[in-house]
Design an enzyme around this catalytic site. Structure first.
Site, PDB file in Angstrom:
ATOM      1  N   GLU A 157     -21.278  -8.749  10.901  1.00  0.00           N
ATOM      2  CA  GLU A 157     -21.044  -7.352  10.539  1.00  0.00           C
ATOM      3  C   GLU A 157     -20.249  -7.243   9.230  1.00  0.00           C
ATOM      4  O   GLU A 157     -19.342  -6.427   9.106  1.00  0.00           O
ATOM      5  CB  GLU A 157     -20.340  -6.608  11.682  1.00  0.00           C
ATOM      6  CG  GLU A 157     -21.222  -6.493  12.915  1.00  0.00           C
ATOM      7  CD  GLU A 157     -20.592  -5.718  14.049  1.00  0.00           C
ATOM      8  OE1 GLU A 157     -19.345  -5.661  14.127  1.00  0.00           O
ATOM      9  OE2 GLU A 157     -21.340  -5.154  14.871  1.00  0.00           O
ATOM     10  N   GLU A 239     -26.770  -7.522  18.973  1.00  0.00           N
ATOM     11  CA  GLU A 239     -25.772  -7.058  19.934  1.00  0.00           C
ATOM     12  C   GLU A 239     -26.238  -5.731  20.500  1.00  0.00           C
ATOM     13  O   GLU A 239     -26.085  -4.687  19.863  1.00  0.00           O
ATOM     14  CB  GLU A 239     -24.394  -6.879  19.280  1.00  0.00           C
ATOM     15  CG  GLU A 239     -23.698  -8.162  18.912  1.00  0.00           C
ATOM     16  CD  GLU A 239     -22.275  -7.924  18.414  1.00  0.00           C
ATOM     17  OE1 GLU A 239     -21.732  -6.822  18.638  1.00  0.00           O
ATOM     18  OE2 GLU A 239     -21.714  -8.842  17.782  1.00  0.00           O
TER      19      GLU A 239
END
Length: 596
Positions: A157, A239
């Site tokens: 991320e 995710e």
């Protein structure tokens, strides 16, 4: 030897299209004795892959000192998964977030002149040193070497943090230079800004997305980004957030099982998935993470139950069975099995065996370090836990004003071993008025607790991640000098001398003893205690706090033994009880606004 490829808009395993059905299990949040149980239940669901992060701070707790033993034996975890027929996705990026202390960074980085998560040569040198220890342990487990690793992550991320492409390329090159030959990837939020900033799509580094709902909509954004760069890639949600984590003082967050099952179906119909989390586990010891909201840090609780498909101890939940039923109906070609379930220890109540105050045993636990001005936890070589500062000062008035200048996270102030004030974040720096005898020397003690470093966002760089007293302590309008500092990471409680005095109202240790015939999972009901940490047979269970929402701590059967067992509770507020209950399930405090 099997071959895994990313081409022609799909994943291929041995030249056959392959859909990744993965679940996240963090080996470092689960005792090694339970790895098989959790991995078996993943396979039983009908899934084919396990995903795990790799926490730098556990594997290199001290600079240059590496630990891959026992519960940190990543190779054994991968081998266990392979024995069960599971492939693996490994995310060894230096930063993991994961609601984990400092996002996985070791605290000693804070003592270095570097900018983390950047192309700073000093930072990259530290990463390279870590990778020299880690990556040779992963290479034998690559698919081409007879192992089960399908892919590895470059950064996590990063588009929600920076856009330093030189940094991303450097991490990728470190992996390649070390001999990693499996496909590499990044994972980011699926919207344009994060995808632009956090990926190397222009250099053909595979891109995955993170989200927890609206699969078609989020995949559509990713497809648009791929098309813009001429990429015909498969879609993968790295995710899929099937639950959420919890913070101290906030309501428990839950998600409807049937709604989750249908949201997962929507993703699987379009691409591949990794459930985050499949089994959340526990933030044992000091390793819970911390969110940041403006100037305020929001520490997360010890339990990482996450409302996942398996509960904290690894047993299937209604969400597990809802997903299993959905898969059996809509994707019947993925074989399923009956999941495993662990038993619980029968409930019992223990009476306190011994108790002793912290001030009585201070030098049993730590030797003082002396300095002119107070030093931070990191400067003293300590990463986690409590730090007690002590000085002697003469009273120049019957009432003196004290201020803690720039300290984190939570401070308790004692005068002549009597509690006078507690300050936490917002209050630190405010006036504390102390009464004393004019012209007399008084002992001032300040107990600081590090409640967890931020694991996400810009505050990773901030001075606020250094714990303890960072500037000094004002009495009247001047800094106090000559400090003794006791580093209390509580790593070894065997040195406690229980014969020493206990005094009510002070931070203290409480011992409870019990004999067990056959160890099984249990929970410590700490609802009668204020705030602190607990240990079972030397195993650090983590933090508890009366503010909730969790009022208990999970005890895995692996931490217990047949015969005599000792539980030690360290409580800082002077709020305690002489009994301790072992329960069948977690003790939860209802907080207004809770979503069930």
């Amino acid at each position: 030897m099997q071959v895994f490829e990313i081409r022609d808009g799909d994943f291929y395993l041995d030249a056959q299209p392959f859909k990744i059905l993965s679940g996240a299990i963090h080996y470092f949040r689960i005792p090694q004795e339970d790895w098989y149980h959790s991995l078996y239940n993943l396979k039983a669901l009908g899934f084919n892959t396990v995903e795990t992060y790799v926490p730098w701070n556990l594997h290199e707790p001290k600079e240059g000192c590496f630990d891959f033993e026992s519960g940190l034996d990543l190779e054994h975890f991968l081998a266990t998964a392979q024995q069960l027929g599971l492939y693996a996705i490994v995310r060894p990026s230096p930063f993991i977030c994961a609601e984990w202390e400092f996002g996985g960074f070791p605290a000693w980085l804070l003592t270095k002149d570097m900018r983390i998560r950047s192309s700073d040569p000093n930072y990259l040198k530290a990463v390279e040193s870590y990778y020299r220890a880690l990556l040779p342990r992963l290479l034998p487990h690559l698919l081409e070497n007879g192992g089960n690793i399908l892919m590895m992550q470059v950064e996590n991320e990063y588009g929600s943090y920076g856009e330093d492409k030189v940094y991303l390329k450097s991490l990728r090159d470190l992996l390649l230079k070390s001999g990693v030959t499996c496909p590499l990837f990044t994972s980011d939020g699926p919207w344009l800004a994060t995808l632009k900033a956090g990926t190397l799509i222009e250099e053909d580094l595979f891109v995955t997305g993170n989200f927890g709902s609206k699969g078609k909509e989020n995949f559509a954004q990713m497809k648009s980004f791929f098309a813009e760069h001429g990429k015909n890639w498969p879609l993968m949600c790295m995710e899929f957030w099937d639950g959420w984590f919890n913070r101290w003082g906030d309501p428990i967050i839950k998600r409807d099982p049937e709604e989750v099952a249908q949201a997962i179906r929507e993703v699987i119909e379009e691409g591949s998935i990794n459930l985050y989390m499949f089994h959340g586990g526990t933030n044992f010891a000091w390793l819970n993470g911390c969110s940041a909201r403006g100037s305020k840090d929001l520490p997360q609780v010890t339990s990482y139950d996450y409302d996942a498909l398996l509960d904290e101890r690894g047993n299937p939940t209604p969400k597990y069975f809802a997903v299993q039923k959905m898969l059996a109906k809509h994707f019947p070609f993925y074989p399923q099995m009956k999941p495993l379930t662990k038993l619980n220890l029968e409930e019992r109540t223990l009476s306190v065996s011994q108790k002793v105050s912290l001030f009585s045993v201070l030098e049993d636990l730590a030797k003082p370090q002396f300095s002119r001005y107070p030093k931070t936890m990191e400067e003293l070589g300590q990463s986690y836990g409590y730090l007690l500062y002590r000085t002697q000062t003469v009273w120049d008035a019957e009432e003196e004003k004290l201020r803690l200048i720039d300290a984190r996270d939570r401070a308790q102030v004692f005068l002549d071993e009597k509690w006078v004030a507690t300050q936490y974040q917002e209050e630190i720096g405010e006036d504390i008025f102390l009464s004393g005898e004019l012209g007399t020397s008084h002992q001032l003690d300040i107990l600081i607790e590090s409640m967890g470093r931020v694991n996400y966002g810009y505050k990773l760089l901030a001075e606020t991640q250094k714990k303890g007293i960072r500037t000094g302590v004002y009495k009247d309008l001047h800094f106090l000098l000559d400090w003794e500092q006791y580093s209390l990471d509580l790593r070894d409680l065997s040195r406690l001398d229980w014969r020493k005095p206990w005094q009510e109202g002070l931070p203290s240790f409480y011992a409870f003893d019990c004999d067990i015939t056959e160890p099984a999972d249990t929970y410590l009901d700490l609802s009668g205690f204020g705030k602190g940490v607990a240990f079972v047979n030397g195993h650090h269970l983590g933090r508890f706090w009366q503010v909730g929402p969790t009022l208990s701590l999970y005890v895995p059967h692996a931490f217990l033994k047949s015969g005599h067992n000792r539980i030690i509770v360290f409580e800082t507020e002077g709020t305690y009880q002489d009994t301790l209950r072992l329960t069948l399930k977690p003790v939860i405090k209802f907080i207004k606004g809770e979503h069930l």
